[in-house]
Design a protein around this motif. Structure first.
Motif, mmCIF file in Angstrom:
data_model
loop_
_atom_site.group_PDB
_atom_site.id
_atom_site.type_symbol
_atom_site.label_atom_id
_atom_site.label_comp_id
_atom_site.label_asym_id
_atom_site.label_seq_id
_atom_site.Cartn_x
_atom_site.Cartn_y
_atom_site.Cartn_z
ATOM 1 N N MET A 125 0.824 -1.213 0.000
ATOM 2 C CA MET A 125 0.000 0.000 0.000
ATOM 3 C C MET A 125 0.854 1.257 0.000
ATOM 4 O O MET A 125 1.825 1.375 0.740
ATOM 5 N N ASP A 126 0.455 2.198 -0.851
ATOM 6 C CA ASP A 126 0.958 3.565 -0.759
ATOM 7 C C ASP A 126 -0.194 4.480 -1.158
ATOM 8 O O ASP A 126 -1.269 4.018 -1.554
ATOM 9 N N ARG A 127 0.018 5.762 -1.068
ATOM 10 C CA ARG A 127 -1.089 6.688 -1.302
ATOM 11 C C ARG A 127 -1.548 6.665 -2.755
ATOM 12 O O ARG A 127 -2.725 6.873 -3.051
ATOM 13 N N SER A 128 -0.633 6.396 -3.686
ATOM 14 C CA SER A 128 -1.012 6.390 -5.092
ATOM 15 C C SER A 128 -1.897 5.194 -5.447
ATOM 16 O O SER A 128 -2.694 5.256 -6.386
ATOM 17 N N SER A 129 -1.751 4.095 -4.712
ATOM 18 C CA SER A 129 -2.544 2.891 -5.008
ATOM 19 C C SER A 129 -3.679 2.680 -4.015
ATOM 20 O O SER A 129 -4.384 1.672 -4.081
ATOM 21 N N ALA A 130 -3.878 3.619 -3.101
ATOM 22 C CA ALA A 130 -4.837 3.416 -2.005
ATOM 23 C C ALA A 130 -6.254 3.168 -2.508
ATOM 24 O O ALA A 130 -6.958 2.298 -1.989
ATOM 25 N N ALA A 131 -6.705 3.905 -3.521
ATOM 26 C CA ALA A 131 -8.073 3.740 -4.014
ATOM 27 C C ALA A 131 -8.281 2.343 -4.585
ATOM 28 O O ALA A 131 -9.351 1.738 -4.406
ATOM 29 N N ARG A 132 -7.266 1.802 -5.264
ATOM 30 C CA ARG A 132 -7.391 0.447 -5.811
ATOM 31 C C ARG A 132 -7.390 -0.586 -4.692
ATOM 32 O O ARG A 132 -8.103 -1.596 -4.765
ATOM 33 N N LEU A 149 -7.278 -4.180 6.439
ATOM 34 C CA LEU A 149 -6.584 -3.641 5.271
ATOM 35 C C LEU A 149 -7.455 -2.637 4.532
ATOM 36 O O LEU A 149 -6.958 -1.618 4.031
ATOM 37 N N LEU A 150 -8.767 -2.886 4.461
ATOM 38 C CA LEU A 150 -9.679 -1.915 3.880
ATOM 39 C C LEU A 150 -9.625 -0.612 4.662
ATOM 40 O O LEU A 150 -9.554 0.479 4.078
ATOM 41 N N GLY A 151 -9.661 -0.706 5.992
ATOM 42 C CA GLY A 151 -9.603 0.502 6.809
ATOM 43 C C GLY A 151 -8.331 1.281 6.576
ATOM 44 O O GLY A 151 -8.353 2.509 6.462
ATOM 45 N N PHE A 152 -7.210 0.565 6.485
ATOM 46 C CA PHE A 152 -5.936 1.252 6.283
ATOM 47 C C PHE A 152 -5.897 1.925 4.920
ATOM 48 O O PHE A 152 -5.449 3.075 4.791
ATOM 49 N N ALA A 153 -6.385 1.222 3.886
ATOM 50 C CA ALA A 153 -6.416 1.808 2.552
ATOM 51 C C ALA A 153 -7.342 3.020 2.503
ATOM 52 O O ALA A 153 -7.044 4.022 1.844
ATOM 53 N N ALA A 154 -8.477 2.940 3.203
ATOM 54 C CA ALA A 154 -9.401 4.077 3.244
ATOM 55 C C ALA A 154 -8.746 5.278 3.909
ATOM 56 O O ALA A 154 -8.900 6.423 3.448
ATOM 57 N N TRP A 155 -8.024 5.031 5.003
ATOM 58 C CA TRP A 155 -7.296 6.130 5.662
ATOM 59 C C TRP A 155 -6.287 6.747 4.712
ATOM 60 O O TRP A 155 -6.206 7.977 4.587
#
Length: 341
Positions: free
Chosen positions: A251-258, A281-287
């Protein structure tokens, strides 16, 4: 706490239309604080209205600390309640607290779903008497969100419910695939040749970790949902925290939406006993993507499956403290313990 995109408001009606646009749902019985103008790390915060004086003091201190931590200097305050006295007290105490910290309240509003009442410069709990009608459903910003395909939930409960799978056939298919993946692991460990069982189990996890890395990367490239077999295998593999961390490290900010799309789909198809890892992992990506409301709902979904799940606890601490997603640095592959040695 939610990281905003830049939007422009010229009136309280504009602010009221912005709130569901940036939160993803229409707040009820809530206090919302929105960054106005430039800030080091702009943010929007929503909390439930406090039930008592102790709760009010805690809420106010939490918001004040969040604004100071993120370098916010100008805000708008919106209270969603029928209780004008409560709204007035909240705004008065917030304004006093913010003044001491150098934060200006440029607009304060109470809204009850039909009318808004300006509390900016209000001298007492009985003013203003009339209020102004509003309807966010006909606001241009709402229409813009519809055109952009944005989903805005009627309230926070509806957002949380959107993380509960309703396609029982899909859940059953993934559960069956998970059972097959578990059976394969058990058969590997039970093999009489090839070293002690712990070593065989470890080797199996390493293989699964490499597969998880490859499979998640493939999804990030093509966006094609995982079939039931891959979904079940992934869920079973991520029972191991070390394997889950392989996915987390991607995960990084550029791929967070995916990542949000990937893990939301897995959460909706997960059996309850396997939902903790994908929900965390969904929560972390949403953050990371700036969707604090979805992140909080994912934390709750994770803790319904496994109350003491550590990643959910860490994420809830970051959300409560309004830690900026800009502070996140992906875990380098060489630090993943699964592949160490």
């Amino acid at each position: 706490m939610t990281k905003p995109r830049t939007l422009r408001a010229k009136s309280p009606a504009d602010l009221l239309a912005m709130v569901p646009h940036v939160l993803g749902f229409h707040p009820e019985d809530s206090l919302v604080v929105m960054t106005v103008g430039d800030a080091e790390h702009p943010l929007h915060a929503r909390v439930d209205l406090p039930d008592d004086q102790a709760g009010m003091a805690e809420v106010l201190a939490q918001i004040d600390q969040a604004l100071a931590r993120n370098g916010v200097r100008r805000v708008a305050v919106l209270t969603y309640t029928d209780d004008h006295c409560l709204a007035f007290e909240l705004v008065s105490r917030l304004t006093h607290l913010f003044d001491a910290g150098g934060v200006a309240v440029v607009e304060a509003v109470r809204a009850d779903g039909e009318r808004w009442y300006s509390l900016t410069g209000c001298d007492g709990p009985c003013c203003p008497p009339g209020g102004t009608p509003y309807d966010v459903t006909v606001h241009p910003l709402t229409a813009q969100g519809v055109l952009e395909g944005q989903v805005t939930w009627r309230n926070r409960r509806e957002l949380a419910d959107s993380l509960v799978g309703t396609d029982l056939d899909a859940v059953e298919e993934v559960e069956a695939a998970a059972d097959r993946a578990t059976a394969r692991f058990q058969a590997t460990v039970a093999q009489p040749l090839g070293g002690p069982a712990p070593e065989r189990a470890r080797a199996h996890l390493v293989v699964e970790g490499r597969w998880v890395r490859k499979r998640v990367r493939r999804y990030l490239d093509d966006g094609v949902p995982l079939d039931s077999d891959d979904a079940g295998r992934l869920l079973v593999a991520m029972v191991s925290i070390e394997v889950r961390d392989v996915a987390w490290s991607l995960m990084d900010r550029s791929s967070a939406a995916r990542h949000v799309s990937l893990w939301r789909d897995l959460v909706l198809r997960s059996p309850r006993d396997l939902a903790a890892a994908p929900a965390a992992l969904l929560g972390f990506a949403a953050w990371l993507s700036g969707d604090g409301a979805l992140a909080w709902c994912a934390v709750e979904r994770c803790q319904e499956s496994e109350p003491d799940y550590r990643l959910a606890a860490l994420l809830s601490e970051a959300l409560a403290a309004a830690i900026s997603p800009a502070s996140w640095r992906p875990v380098p592959e060489h630090l993943l313990t699964l592949f160490a040695g």
